[in-house]
Motif scaffolding. Structure first.
Motif, short mmCIF file in Angstrom:
data_model
loop_
_atom_site.label_atom_id
_atom_site.label_comp_id
_atom_site.label_asym_id
_atom_site.label_seq_id
_atom_site.Cartn_x
_atom_site.Cartn_y
_atom_site.Cartn_z
N LEU A 81 0.85 -1.21 0.00
CA LEU A 81 0.00 0.00 0.00
C LEU A 81 0.87 1.24 0.00
N GLU B 250 1.44 6.53 -7.11
CA GLU B 250 0.38 7.48 -7.47
C GLU B 250 0.89 8.91 -7.39
N ARG C 198 2.27 1.62 -3.46
CA ARG C 198 1.25 2.01 -4.44
C ARG C 198 0.95 3.51 -4.33
N ASP D 120 -5.53 8.55 6.50
CA ASP D 120 -4.23 7.94 6.27
C ASP D 120 -4.21 7.39 4.84
N PRO D 121 -3.25 7.83 4.00
CA PRO D 121 -3.25 7.36 2.61
C PRO D 121 -3.19 5.84 2.50
N ALA D 122 -2.55 5.18 3.48
CA ALA D 122 -2.44 3.71 3.41
C ALA D 122 -3.82 3.06 3.55
N THR E 193 -5.77 3.77 0.36
CA THR E 193 -5.22 2.93 -0.71
C THR E 193 -5.70 1.49 -0.55
N ALA E 194 -5.76 1.00 0.69
CA ALA E 194 -6.21 -0.38 0.92
C ALA E 194 -7.66 -0.55 0.46
N LEU F 46 -9.32 1.31 -1.70
CA LEU F 46 -9.42 1.45 -3.15
C LEU F 46 -8.88 0.22 -3.87
N MET F 47 -7.79 -0.34 -3.33
CA MET F 47 -7.22 -1.56 -3.95
C MET F 47 -8.23 -2.70 -3.90
N MET G 95 2.09 7.89 6.61
CA MET G 95 1.26 6.71 6.36
C MET G 95 1.36 5.77 7.56
N THR H 196 -7.86 5.47 -7.64
CA THR H 196 -6.72 6.09 -6.96
C THR H 196 -7.18 7.31 -6.16
N SER H 197 -6.41 7.63 -5.12
CA SER H 197 -6.77 8.80 -4.31
C SER H 197 -5.99 10.03 -4.78
N TYR H 198 -5.09 9.85 -5.76
CA TYR H 198 -4.30 10.98 -6.25
C TYR H 198 -4.13 10.85 -7.76
#
Lengths: 255, 214
Positions: free
Chosen positions: A54, A61, A57, B6-8, B11-12, B14-15, A242, B67-69
């Protein structure tokens, strides 16, 4: 500064919690990665419970890499970022997978060949402090979990800034400082007690994984690294924490 | 748009969503082909509460990338609250829902409606992966069983919704029917107008009385 000068002047740096002569660090780090190279990906998955995927990824991005661009992945190790970039830049682009460590580069090369990521991928064994590329020749540079192992981080950042094209971006993905004190406590226990134990059980190498934990603690925190990137000449520098700040991705643009 | 998430974590999520959508598309080649026609489309979804920005990018092979970005120019940007997006996602007629909802649309709404229509019409062939794992006979039987359960679930939920609605409106009289409510609102509107007229008449009368006294 050359190795000879370092040795003569007795300049020191850290290798985990140990203080060593600057010219020794490179070979000590090489020893660690020679030891873990074959099981590096398995250990990454185990140590982070797969969360490193993550983090990587999100870094990709943020890179906003487009077809036709040239990307340099420093300390690219086993090539997971490079494989993704290879798809993003397409046939007209180029991805350079660089690592100072021969063992890691060989594992990465084999893995990328096996996955069919060929054609626009090139391997380079080089030192991040003295990147062997022309000035203003790279659109995007990434260094994921590699900067903390570099002896002179300022020198490496300056070297990266030099080879970036104007408007090009540098992304540094690295362990950092948790923002929550409770999380920090849990993380410390995990890093210094559980991590070496896992290293011993899975890779039969507790020392290398103890070094990884120690090197994370010696690495500059978010704000310090941000300042270092600005000092290297990068602009519009920012970072994203993160997983509570355990990891941060820093981004800077070449003016 | 900056969010505190939290971007992580984002991302989780969205993945996982991307994986599920693309896996479904693999099992429904017709929808994947329809989606490939929208290749290069970038849809931005901006949610106010919770504050979140997500980009859906249609790739050339008919897969969806979440994606978030993104720095790619967006074909269409949709802004709104979470409930508005949930209503749109489950709407039978997305075009009508888009017009009547509080969602703000910037750009060309055609790809958005096309995308929603594809997702709504998706009919994945769940038998294919089952047959792959269990073989022709067992895979087909299990797929039939799952189809029956799914159909029963759909029928039951529709029936439950209808019966619940009848009970609330007709038998329990717990809530007035839509037509009755509409008539009630019309009466209120008429009453408001009458009160307004009466107020202005009174004002006029008071003004006339004042001028006669003077």
């Amino acid at each position: 500064m050359t190795d000879k000068t370092n040795a003569e002047s007795g300049e020191t740096t850290h290798f985990g919690f140990e203080t060593v002569n600057k010219n020794q660090k490179e070979s000590l780090v090489r020893g660690v990665f020679d030891s873990v190279a074959s099981r590096y990906d398995v250990m990454n998955d185990l140590m982070s419970a797969g969360i490193h995927r993550l983090w990587k990824r999100f870094t990709i991005e943020l890179s906003a890499v487009r077809p036709g661009q040239t990307v340099l992945d420093i300390a690219g190790g086993t090539g997971d970022l490079a494989a993704k970039f290879s798809h993003l830049v397409g046939d007209d682009g180029k991805v350079l997978l660089a690592d100072i460590n021969d063992s890691m580069l060989k594992v990465g090369r084999d893995r990328l060949l096996d996955s069919g990521a060929v054609g626009n991928l090139h391997m380079v064994q080089c030192d991040a402090q003295m990147l062997p590329f022309p000035d203003a020749s790279i659109d995007c540079i990434t260094i994921a979990f590699g900067l903390r192992n570099v002896t002179d981080k300022d020198m490496a950042l300056r070297s990266m800034e030099r080879i970036l094209k104007p408007g090009g971006r540098l992304l540094v993905l690295e362990f950092s400082k948790p923002v929550n004190p409770v999380l920090e406590k849990i993380y410390d226990t995990y890093s210094f007690r559980i991590l070496p134990m896992m290293g011993q059980l899975i890779a039969n190498d507790a020392d290398s994984y103890r070094y990884l934990a120690e090197s994370i603690r010696k690495h500059p925190d978010q704000e310090t690294l941000l300042g270092m990137m600005e000092d290297a000449g990068l602009v519009n520098c920012e970072y994203h924490n993160m997983t509570g700040g355990i990891v941060a991705v820093h981004r800077g643009i070449k003016a | 748009m900056n969010t505190d998430h939290d971007p992580a974590v984002i991302t989780a999520v969205l993945m996982a969503a991307e994986g599920a959508i693309n896996r479904s598309l693999e099992l429904d080649p017709a929808s994947a082909r329809d989606l490939a026609d929208l290749s290069g489309t970038v849809l931005a979804v901006e949610c106010w509460a919770p504050a979140l920005e997500v980009f859906a990018i249609v790739e050339a092979d008919g897969r969806l990338h979440l994606t978030s970005y993104s720095e790619q120019p967006c074909n269409v940007r949709v802004r709104g609250g979470l409930s508005d997006f949930l209503t749109l996602a489950t709407a039978e007629d997305p075009a009508v829902t888009l017009i009547n909802s509080d969602l703000e649309i910037i750009g060309n709404s055609a790809p958005l409606i096309a995308l929603q229509t594809i997702v709504a019409k998706m009919q994945p062939d769940w038998e294919a992966p089952l047959v792959e794992v269990l073989g022709d006979v067992a895979g087909h039987q299990l797929a039939n069983l799952l189809r029956q359960i799914f159909r029963w679930g759909q029928t039951s939920s529709q029936s439950l919704r209808r019966q619940l609605s009848e009970f609330i409106l007709e038998e329990g009289r717990l809530s007035p029917p839509a037509a009755e409510l509409e008539y009630f609102y019309q009466e209120i509107d008429t009453l408001v107008l009458k009160v307004d007229r009466l107020e202005s008449r009174l004002k006029r009368l008071a003004h006339r009385v004042d001028s006669q006294i003077q």
